[in-house]
Each structure stands twice: as structure tokens, then as C-alpha cells.
Scaffold this motif. Structure first.
Motif, PDB file in Angstrom:
ATOM      1  N   CYS A  90      26.326  65.389  23.386  1.00 42.46           N
ATOM      2  CA  CYS A  90      27.265  66.515  23.459  1.00 42.46           C
ATOM      3  C   CYS A  90      28.220  66.433  22.266  1.00 42.46           C
ATOM      4  O   CYS A  90      29.442  66.529  22.418  1.00 42.46           O
ATOM      5  N   SER A  91      27.640  66.267  21.104  1.00 40.70           N
ATOM      6  CA  SER A  91      28.398  65.888  19.902  1.00 40.70           C
ATOM      7  C   SER A  91      29.242  67.000  19.311  1.00 40.70           C
ATOM      8  O   SER A  91      30.172  66.724  18.538  1.00 40.70           O
ATOM      9  N   GLY A  92      28.899  68.267  19.580  1.00 33.15           N
ATOM     10  CA  GLY A  92      29.666  69.361  19.006  1.00 33.15           C
ATOM     11  C   GLY A  92      29.657  69.296  17.485  1.00 33.15           C
ATOM     12  O   GLY A  92      28.615  69.100  16.849  1.00 33.15           O
ATOM     13  N   THR A  93      30.840  69.411  16.886  1.00 28.84           N
ATOM     14  CA  THR A  93      30.926  69.342  15.421  1.00 28.84           C
ATOM     15  C   THR A  93      31.095  67.901  14.949  1.00 28.84           C
ATOM     16  O   THR A  93      31.463  67.670  13.798  1.00 28.84           O
ATOM     17  N   GLY A  94      30.878  66.951  15.861  1.00 27.47           N
ATOM     18  CA  GLY A  94      30.734  65.562  15.425  1.00 27.47           C
ATOM     19  C   GLY A  94      31.994  64.713  15.469  1.00 27.47           C
ATOM     20  O   GLY A  94      32.025  63.650  14.838  1.00 27.47           O
ATOM     21  N   ALA A  95      33.002  65.127  16.214  1.00 23.65           N
ATOM     22  CA  ALA A  95      34.255  64.350  16.205  1.00 23.65           C
ATOM     23  C   ALA A  95      33.995  62.865  16.466  1.00 23.65           C
ATOM     24  O   ALA A  95      34.388  62.004  15.669  1.00 23.65           O
ATOM     25  N   SER A  96      33.304  62.542  17.562  1.00 28.87           N
ATOM     26  CA  SER A  96      33.092  61.114  17.854  1.00 28.87           C
ATOM     27  C   SER A  96      31.904  60.548  17.083  1.00 28.87           C
ATOM     28  O   SER A  96      31.888  59.365  16.734  1.00 28.87           O
ATOM     29  N   ALA A  97      30.902  61.382  16.779  1.00 23.38           N
ATOM     30  CA  ALA A  97      29.745  60.878  16.028  1.00 23.38           C
ATOM     31  C   ALA A  97      30.177  60.410  14.637  1.00 23.38           C
ATOM     32  O   ALA A  97      29.752  59.344  14.165  1.00 23.38           O
ATOM     33  N   LEU A  98      31.041  61.192  14.001  1.00 26.44           N
ATOM     34  CA  LEU A  98      31.467  60.828  12.646  1.00 26.44           C
ATOM     35  C   LEU A  98      32.395  59.610  12.688  1.00 26.44           C
ATOM     36  O   LEU A  98      32.305  58.718  11.832  1.00 26.44           O
ATOM     37  N   ALA A  99      33.264  59.574  13.690  1.00 30.09           N
ATOM     38  CA  ALA A  99      34.149  58.397  13.826  1.00 30.09           C
ATOM     39  C   ALA A  99      33.312  57.149  14.084  1.00 30.09           C
ATOM     40  O   ALA A  99      33.569  56.075  13.525  1.00 30.09           O
ATOM     41  N   ALA A 100      32.270  57.283  14.909  1.00 34.36           N
ATOM     42  CA  ALA A 100      31.399  56.134  15.200  1.00 34.36           C
ATOM     43  C   ALA A 100      30.629  55.725  13.946  1.00 34.36           C
ATOM     44  O   ALA A 100      30.437  54.535  13.678  1.00 34.36           O
ATOM     45  N   ALA A 101      30.195  56.713  13.163  1.00 39.06           N
ATOM     46  CA  ALA A 101      29.438  56.411  11.942  1.00 39.06           C
ATOM     47  C   ALA A 101      30.296  55.588  10.972  1.00 39.06           C
ATOM     48  O   ALA A 101      29.792  54.694  10.285  1.00 39.06           O
ATOM     49  N   MET A 102      31.589  55.895  10.927  1.00 41.10           N
ATOM     50  CA  MET A 102      32.461  55.120  10.045  1.00 41.10           C
ATOM     51  C   MET A 102      32.697  53.722  10.612  1.00 41.10           C
ATOM     52  O   MET A 102      32.864  52.762   9.864  1.00 41.10           O
ATOM     53  N   ALA A 103      32.672  53.609  11.951  1.00 39.10           N
ATOM     54  CA  ALA A 103      32.899  52.292  12.565  1.00 39.10           C
ATOM     55  C   ALA A 103      31.672  51.383  12.438  1.00 39.10           C
ATOM     56  O   ALA A 103      31.809  50.172  12.261  1.00 39.10           O
TER      57      ALA A 103
END
Ligand SMILES: C[S@@+](CC[C@H](N)C(=O)[O-])C[C@H]1O[C@@H](n2cnc3c(N)ncnc32)[C@H](O)[C@@H]1O
Length: 282
Positions: A58-71
Motif C-alpha cells: 500500500c505504498s502510495g507515492t512511496g513515503a515509507s518505501a523511499l524512507a526504507a530504501a534510504m535506511a
């Protein structure tokens, strides 16, 4: 958030996809104030570490996906899934703009997505689980994608969040609807109220067979500027309520809503959220 309003958003997968695709141009306006801060809190509470593999649903525009990618850093990876392809296109653009090469996006209904079982170190879902019909069964299935000992993290609205704002929007909207029939209550409204307190969401995580549940409240009181008041309707699931109205009527709804917010002297939207995590038993 108790009840939302009649006919606000869809119920089925295709209806939800239509609602969220319609919101794609406006979703990012809400990110700095609501979606983004909660996503950062979720990634932090999930203790995402460099090199890990994360499934973001349920990623939408990626708020948590992008934060996770940086982590997870360049050695790790994130796979992000959403039913609304237009939102993922925005997410992909953001990832490219940030130079992130460790995140992939896939348009799919997560309730029937076939992924590799036990392949992920962590699963993240920000403001998404309550949209899944048969929420418990759908989430039990999602848990299977995480390795034993891996973590699961979700954000949900805290009890009372959005209440006044959404009620006033619903009342305004009703004046423009030509039906006097009973409000259509979406299944996701029932889901929202089932897991809107630290105790109830911790219990729900235990019922999914998970261990060590933790639920923290992330308070977020967003100042209610006129811009935010309307951006939030257009850039969220509330957008579904506007589908089917002509452009002139939508403008009238906007104007009436803002007038009503002023009249009631609402100055803040309570967007407080619970960030809940748990682990899959080893
Ligand atoms: C409120 S938005 C949250 C988006 C993002 N996680 C964030 O916090 O910015 C809910 C998202 O869930 C997605 N969604 C709802 N049902 C879904 C399903 N069955 N499969 C995949 N995505 C779904 C919607 O398309 C939408 O992008």
C-alpha cells in the motif's frame, strides 16, 4: 476517527484504485505534513538496518518505501506494491530524482499478490491495512512473506484522529448529494476503529500470531490552513467522495467546506497516528 461519511471512497479493489489514482496529482502535497513524518517514524520503529530486504505494501507515492530504501542502503532493497499505478508512477519519479536504485515498484492488489514466502526481513504498511477487505486474513497472508524473526510494522489513525475535520467534510458533502438513503458504510471504516488504540492494535498483532508487539503514539497536529484543508481531501482516500461530481460542483463543495471550517473555528487537524510493530516468531 469514528465514522467517515456516506459514499466516501470505494470499497472494492478497482474502486479504491480509481479513488487513489484520481488523487495522484495531489497526494504529494500531503506528504510533508502527514504521510512523510509517519513513514519516517515507521521506518525508525521497524529498526530497518543496512542490507535488509523490505516489502512495502500500500505504498502510495512511496513515503515509507523511499524512507526504507534510504535506511537499507545500496546493499539492501525495497519492493513496493500498490493497487494504484498512478501513485506508483509518482513514487518512481521521486526515487529516480533521489538517485535511489534499490527500490522497485509493482502495481498489484496485495490481497492476491504472489510473492516469495519468508523472503523479507521486514514488512511496512503505512495507512494501508484498514483498506484491505478481510483485513485479518489479508494481513495473516502478508506476514508469510517475512522471514521468521523478521518484523512487521504498520501505521494507523489514532482514535479521535481526523474526527472533526472529516465530520465537517461529510456534513458539507451531504448537502450536495441527491440521496437521502442511509450512508454507505465502508468495511474499512470498521477496520479503522478496531485497531485505533495502542492496546487494540497490539492485541490484533498478537492474534496474527506475531510476538513482541509495540505500539507508540505519534502525535501530529497539523495547522488547518485553507490550503491544507483542501489538499488533504484531494490527496487522500477522501478524494473518492468527489468522484462523480462535476467540476463546478466540486468548487462549490470546496468553498462550502472552507466556510464551514471557518465558522466552526477549526484551526488544527489531529492527524495523530499509532506506529505499531511486532515480530514473526522464530
Ligand atoms: C492512505 S494511502 C497510503 C499510501 C502510503 N503508504 C503513504 O502513507 O503515503 C493507502 C494506499 O493503499 C493502497 N491500497 C489500498 N488497497 C490496496 C490493495 N488491495 N493492494 C494494494 N494497495 C492498496 C491505495 O492505493 C493507497 O495508495
Amino acid at each position: 476517527m469514528t465514522t467517515i461519511v456516506a459514499n466516501m471512497g470505494g470499497v472494492t479493489g478497482p474502486e479504491l484504485a480509481q479513488t487513489f489514482n484520481a488523487a495522484s496529482a495531489d497526494f504529494e502535497r500531503v506528504t510533508p505534513l502527514v504521510w512523510g513524518p509517519a513513514a519516517q517514524a515507521l521506518v525508525c520503529e521497524l529498526r530497518i538496518a543496512p542490507g535488509e530486504r523490505v516489502l512495502d505494501v500500500c505504498s502510495g507515492t512511496g513515503a515509507s518505501a523511499l524512507a526504507a530504501a534510504m535506511a537499507v542502503g545500496p546493499v539492501g532493497g525495497v519492493h513496493a506494491i500498490d493497487i494504484a499505478g498512478d501513485l506508483l508512477a509518482v513514487a518512481q519519479q521521486s526515487a529516480s530524482g533521489r538517485g535511489l536504485r534499490n527500490v522497485t515498484f509493482e502495481e498489484a492488489d496485495i490481497t492476491d499478490w504472489r510473492g516469495p514466502n519468508g523472503a523479507y526481513d521486514a514488512l511496512a504498511c503505512s495507512y494501508g491495512v484498514f483498506f484491505l477487505p478481510e483485513m485479518d486474513a489479508a494481513c495473516a497472508r502478508l506476514v508469510e512473506f517475512v522471514r521468521p524473526g523478521g518484523r512487521i510494522g504498520v501505521t494507523v489513525w489514532r482514535r479521535g484522529a481526523l474526527e472533526d475535520y472529516v465530520r465537517i467534510f461529510g456534513e458539507t458533502l451531504k448537502r450536495f448529494m441527491d440521496t437521502d438513503g442511509p450512508p454507505r458504510r465502508s468495511p474499512w471504516e470498521d477496520n479503522i476503529v478496531r485497531i485505533d488504540e495502542p492496546a487494540s492494535i497490539s492485541e490484533w498483532l498478537r492474534e496474527l500470531g506475531l510476538v513482541e508487539p509495540q505500539a507508540v503514539v505519534f502525535p501530529n497536529y497539523v495547522p488547518l490552513t485553507e490550503k491544507f484543508a483542501w489538499d488533504f481531501v484531494r490527496g487522500s482516500g477522501m478524494r473518492g467522495a468527489l468522484l462523480g461530481f462535476r467540476a463546478e460542483t466540486v468548487e462549490q463543495i470546496r468553498s462550502a467546506f472552507l466556510t464551514e471550517l471557518r465558522r466552526r473555528d477549526l484551526t488544527t487537524v489531529d492527524a495523530s497516528t499509532i506506529v505499531a510493530t511486532a515480530a514473526r516468531a522464530r
